[in-house]
Design a protein around this motif. Structure first.
Motif, mmCIF file in Angstrom:
data_model
loop_
_atom_site.group_PDB
_atom_site.id
_atom_site.type_symbol
_atom_site.label_atom_id
_atom_site.label_comp_id
_atom_site.label_asym_id
_atom_site.label_seq_id
_atom_site.Cartn_x
_atom_site.Cartn_y
_atom_site.Cartn_z
ATOM 1 N N ALA A 408 0.750 -1.322 0.164
ATOM 2 C CA ALA A 408 -0.085 0.137 -0.159
ATOM 3 C C ALA A 408 0.847 1.376 0.147
ATOM 4 N N GLU A 409 2.055 1.090 0.742
ATOM 5 C CA GLU A 409 3.105 2.273 0.644
ATOM 6 C C GLU A 409 3.459 2.684 -0.731
ATOM 7 N N GLN A 410 3.456 1.669 -1.807
ATOM 8 C CA GLN A 410 3.926 1.936 -2.923
ATOM 9 C C GLN A 410 2.867 2.300 -3.759
ATOM 10 N N VAL A 411 1.574 2.077 -3.574
ATOM 11 C CA VAL A 411 0.493 2.462 -4.522
ATOM 12 C C VAL A 411 0.215 3.631 -4.563
ATOM 13 N N GLN A 412 0.205 4.280 -5.513
ATOM 14 C CA GLN A 412 -0.159 5.742 -5.944
ATOM 15 C C GLN A 412 -1.591 6.099 -5.840
ATOM 16 N N ALA A 413 -2.326 6.216 -4.612
ATOM 17 C CA ALA A 413 -3.820 6.623 -4.659
ATOM 18 C C ALA A 413 -3.939 7.406 -3.159
ATOM 19 N N GLY A 414 -4.994 7.928 -3.261
ATOM 20 C CA GLY A 414 -5.827 8.756 -2.186
ATOM 21 C C GLY A 414 -6.152 7.855 -1.129
ATOM 22 N N THR A 415 -6.754 6.542 -1.371
ATOM 23 C CA THR A 415 -7.014 5.743 -0.579
ATOM 24 C C THR A 415 -6.616 4.196 -1.038
ATOM 25 N N VAL A 416 -6.220 3.761 -0.079
ATOM 26 C CA VAL A 416 -5.797 1.822 -0.404
ATOM 27 C C VAL A 416 -6.593 1.207 0.532
ATOM 28 N N TYR A 417 -7.176 0.322 0.110
ATOM 29 C CA TYR A 417 -8.154 -0.700 0.982
ATOM 30 C C TYR A 417 -7.257 -2.021 0.793
ATOM 31 N N MET A 418 -7.797 -2.796 1.964
ATOM 32 C CA MET A 418 -7.323 -4.305 1.899
ATOM 33 C C MET A 418 -8.666 -4.888 2.100
ATOM 34 N N ASN A 419 -8.901 -5.835 1.471
ATOM 35 C CA ASN A 419 -10.062 -6.664 1.292
ATOM 36 C C ASN A 419 -11.336 -6.139 1.319
ATOM 37 N N ARG A 420 -11.596 -4.907 0.826
ATOM 38 C CA ARG A 420 -12.971 -4.177 0.579
ATOM 39 C C ARG A 420 -12.496 -3.214 -0.526
ATOM 40 N N CYS A 421 -13.699 -2.604 -1.300
ATOM 41 C CA CYS A 421 -13.323 -1.588 -2.112
ATOM 42 C C CYS A 421 -14.769 -0.587 -2.227
ATOM 43 N N ASP A 422 -14.659 0.440 -3.136
ATOM 44 C CA ASP A 422 -15.730 1.019 -3.468
ATOM 45 C C ASP A 422 -16.676 1.473 -2.342
ATOM 46 N N TYR A 423 -15.922 2.017 -1.417
ATOM 47 C CA TYR A 423 -16.585 2.367 -0.075
ATOM 48 C C TYR A 423 -15.678 3.691 0.286
ATOM 49 N N LEU A 424 -16.521 4.654 0.747
ATOM 50 C CA LEU A 424 -16.154 5.922 1.383
ATOM 51 C C LEU A 424 -16.278 5.866 3.140
ATOM 52 N N ASP A 425 -15.073 5.813 3.560
ATOM 53 C CA ASP A 425 -15.173 5.893 5.277
ATOM 54 C C ASP A 425 -15.035 7.376 5.774
ATOM 55 N N PRO A 426 -16.209 8.067 6.331
ATOM 56 C CA PRO A 426 -16.194 9.187 6.686
ATOM 57 C C PRO A 426 -14.971 9.864 7.741
ATOM 58 N N GLY A 427 -14.590 8.689 8.366
ATOM 59 C CA GLY A 427 -13.494 9.082 9.557
ATOM 60 C C GLY A 427 -11.993 9.331 8.468
ATOM 61 N N LEU A 428 -11.986 9.000 7.271
ATOM 62 C CA LEU A 428 -10.731 9.215 6.740
ATOM 63 C C LEU A 428 -10.933 10.137 5.729
ATOM 64 N N ALA A 429 -10.142 10.994 5.398
ATOM 65 C CA ALA A 429 -9.940 11.924 4.153
ATOM 66 C C ALA A 429 -10.280 11.435 2.615
ATOM 67 N N TRP A 430 -11.269 11.984 2.128
ATOM 68 C CA TRP A 430 -11.349 11.519 0.717
ATOM 69 C C TRP A 430 -10.653 12.477 -0.194
ATOM 70 N N THR A 431 -9.733 11.999 -0.867
ATOM 71 C CA THR A 431 -8.711 12.617 -1.606
ATOM 72 C C THR A 431 -8.224 11.797 -2.770
ATOM 73 N N GLY A 432 -7.564 12.300 -3.541
ATOM 74 C CA GLY A 432 -6.997 11.702 -4.693
ATOM 75 C C GLY A 432 -5.480 12.319 -4.832
ATOM 76 N N VAL A 433 -4.843 11.618 -5.997
ATOM 77 C CA VAL A 433 -3.523 12.006 -6.420
ATOM 78 C C VAL A 433 -3.622 12.118 -7.957
ATOM 79 N N LYS A 434 -2.661 12.483 -8.434
ATOM 80 C CA LYS A 434 -2.520 12.796 -10.019
ATOM 81 C C LYS A 434 -3.614 13.315 -10.450
ATOM 82 N N ASP A 435 -4.300 12.982 -11.533
ATOM 83 C CA ASP A 435 -5.409 13.545 -12.296
ATOM 84 C C ASP A 435 -6.735 13.321 -11.561
#
Length: 462
Positions: A408-435
Motif C-alpha cells: 500500500a505504501e507503494q501504490v499511488q492512490a488517495g485511499t488504499v483498501y485491504m479486502n474491501r473496495c468502493d467504499y467511503l469511510d467518513p473518518g478518513l480523508a477522501w482525496t486523490g492524487v495525480k489527475d
C-alpha cells in the motif's frame, strides 16, 4: 431563455425542466448568502450540528420519494433504496466530530501573561458543483460540513439529477436554516464559469471529469477562491495468491458493477496472481452473469440503464477497442434481454487477455465493463496499478496484513483498501492524487478545507 432539462434513461421521457436563473437572481442569492453567513457564523457549533441532524431527519422522511426519483433521473434500481444509509453515516460522523475538529488550536508551550490560539473560522460562501452518479452523497460530503463550519452554501447540481438540489433545499428548509444560507441554483456552464471567476465564492468543491476540473481551475484563475477537486479514477484491484477468493470475487463483482459501474471509486481494472487467476476469473464471470439488467423501477432489477446513451457509447467504444486488439469477452450480451446495441441499457462485460495498450485498462470507462489481467507477483501488480494518470482508490486482496501494508505504501492512490473496495469511510480523508484531483473532504481534514486559520496573540497588561 436557457432551460435545464433532465431526460430519463429509463424510457427517454422528460423528468423535469426548469428555467436557468438570471444573473440578477444569482446576485440576489449571493447577497442573501453573505448576510445570512455573517449571522450563522455567530451561532454556536452545537446549534449548527443540531440543524444538520434535523436536515438528516427531513431527508430520511423524503427517501420514499427520492428513491424512485433517482431511478427516473439516472437509472439506479429502486431495490438499493437510494443513498440514505451512506448519507446518514456521513452526516452523523461529521456532526459527531465537529466540536473537536472546529475547536481552537492552542500551542503546547503555554506562556504566562498571554493567551494564544488559532481559531477555525468559516471561509464564507462555499459553492458545491455536484455530479449525477451519486448525487446525494457527493453533495452532502461538502454541504453539511460547510454548514456546520459556519459557511453559506450555494449548490449547483447536474442537469441529469435536477430534482436532487430541490430535495436538499426542501430538507434544509425543514431543518430551520436562516433564509439565504443555502441556495439551490440553476445555472448554465457559462454562468457557472462567470460565478467562479467573479471572486464572490470563497471555496468551490467540484466532483466530475478531469476536463471539468481543468475548466474550473481556469475559471478561478486570478481569484483567491480555493478549490476541492474530485475528478474520478481508473481504480485498480490486486488479488494476491493468498487472498480468500470467495470474498474477493463477491466484493469485486459488486465493486465493478454496482450503479452500472458509474462510480468514481468503482473498480475498473483487476490484476490477479497467476496462481489463482483461472479460479478467480471463473468465479467473477459467474457473479457478473447473475445480474438482472432492466427497468430500475422493477424491484427484481439489479443493473439499471446507464444515465445517458452517450455514457454507454463510451463503454461500447472501450470494449470494441479491447476486442479488436485481442481481448476475449466472457459474457454474452444476448443473455441479458434488456441489453441494447444502442441506447443506455448495457449488459455487464468481463474481458480477459487484456493489456495496457487497450483503452479499457487505461482510460476511465465509468460503466459496466471490467478487464482482468494475469500478473506474476507483487512487483508487476504495483507497477501496473501505478501505470495510470489517475489515483483515487486502489484495493489489495490478501490474508497478509504486513505484506499488504508494505504494498500500500507503494501504490499511488488517495485511499488504499485491504479486502474491501468502493467504499467511503467518513473518518478518513477522501482525496486523490495525480489527475484524480486535489484537496480533501470528510474527516477532520475535511473541516480544514472549509475553514481558515485566524491567530489570536493576546497579552495581558496590569
Amino acid at each position: 431563455m436557457n432551460e435545464i432539462v433532465c431526460v430519463s434513461p429509463v424510457d427517454g421521457r422528460e423528468v423535469a425542466r426548469r428555467p436557468a436563473w438570471s444573473d440578477a437572481a444569482l446576485a440576489a442569492a449571493l447577497d442573501a448568502a453573505r448576510s445570512a453567513q455573517r449571522e450563522w457564523a455567530r451561532v454556536p457549533v452545537p446549534d449548527r450540528v443540531a440543524a444538520a441532524l434535523r436536515f438528516l431527519e427531513a431527508i430520511r422522511a423524503l427517501n420514499p420519494q427520492i428513491v424512485p426519483e433517482l431511478a427516473w433521473q439516472m437509472g439506479r434500481p429502486v431495490r438499493y433504496n437510494g443513498e440514505l444509509r451512506s448519507l446518514e453515516e456521513r452526516v452523523r460522523y461529521m456532526a459527531a466530530i465537529a466540536a473537536d475538529a472546529l475547536a481552537p488550536v492552542r500551542p503546547a508551550d503555554a506562556r504566562p501573561g498571554f493567551e494564544r490560539f488559532v481559531s477555525r473560522d468559516p471561509v464564507g460562501i462555499v459553492l458545491v458543483i455536484a455530479p449525477w452518479n451519486y448525487p446525494y452523497l457527493t453533495a452532502v460530503n461538502t454541504i453539511i460540513p460547510a454548514l456546520i463550519a459556519g459557511n453559506a452554501v450555494i449548490l449547483k447540481h447536474a442537469a441529469q439529477t435536477l430534482l436532487v438540489g430541490e430535495r436538499f433545499a426542501e430538507a434544509l428548509a425543514q431543518a430551520g436554516l436562516p433564509d439565504g444560507l443555502f441556495s439551490n441554483v440553476l445555472l448554465s456552464h457559462e454562468q457557472t464559469a462567470r460565478l467562479l471567476g467573479s471572486g464572490a465564492i470563497n471555496h468551490a468543491s467540484f466532483t466530475g471529469s478531469v476536463a471539468g476540473g481543468k475548466a474550473i481551475s481556469r475559471a478561478v484563475a486570478g481569484t483567491y477562491t480555493t478549490l476541492g477537486l474530485e475528478l474520478g479514477g481508473k481504480d485498480p484491484a490486486y488479488v494476491r495468491a493468498d487472498a480468500r477468493l470467495d470474498h474477493a470475487i463477491e466484493n469485486l463483482v459488486d465493486g465493478s458493477f454496482y450503479n452500472s459501474g458509474q462510480s468514481c471509486c468503482g473498480v475498473e481494472r483487476i490484476y490477479v496472481h497467476a496462481d489463482v487467476y483461472d479460479r478467480f476469473v471463473e468465479g467473477f464471470a459467474a457473479g457478473a452473469a447473475a445480474y438482472v439488467l432492466g427497468d430500475p423501477l422493477d424491484p427484481a432489477t439489479t443493473l439499471g440503464p446507464m444515465a445517458a446513451t452517450r455514457f454507454a457509447d463510451l463503454v461500447r467504444a472501450h470494449t470494441a477497442d479491447a476486442l479488436a486488439k485481442g481481448a476475449r469477452a466472457l459474457l454474452d450480451p444476448a443473455a441479458f434481454p434488456a441489453h441494447q446495441e444502442r441506447g443506455p441499457y448495457l449488459a455487464p462485460q468481463v474481458l480477459v487477455n487484456v493489456d495496457h495498450g487497450m483503452q479499457v485498462m487505461v482510460d476511465e470507462s465509468f460503466g459496466p465493463v471490467i478487464g482482468i489481467m494475469k500478473v506474476s507477483g507483487d512487483a508487476e501488480a504495483v507497477r501496473l496499478m501505478n501505470d495510470s494518470p489517475f489515483g483515487l482508490t486502489a484495493s489489495i486482496w490478501s490474508s497478509d496484513l504486513e505484506a499488504t501494508r508494505a504494498l500500500a505504501e507503494q501504490v499511488q492512490a488517495g485511499t488504499v483498501y485491504m479486502n474491501r473496495c468502493d467504499y467511503l469511510d467518513p473518518g478518513l480523508a477522501w482525496t486523490g492524487v495525480k489527475d484524480s484531483g486535489r484537496g480533501a473532504s470528510l474527516s477532520a481534514i475535511g473541516y480544514d478545507m472549509l475553514t481558515r486559520p485566524k491567530s489570536y496573540h493576546l497579552r495581558y497588561t496590569l
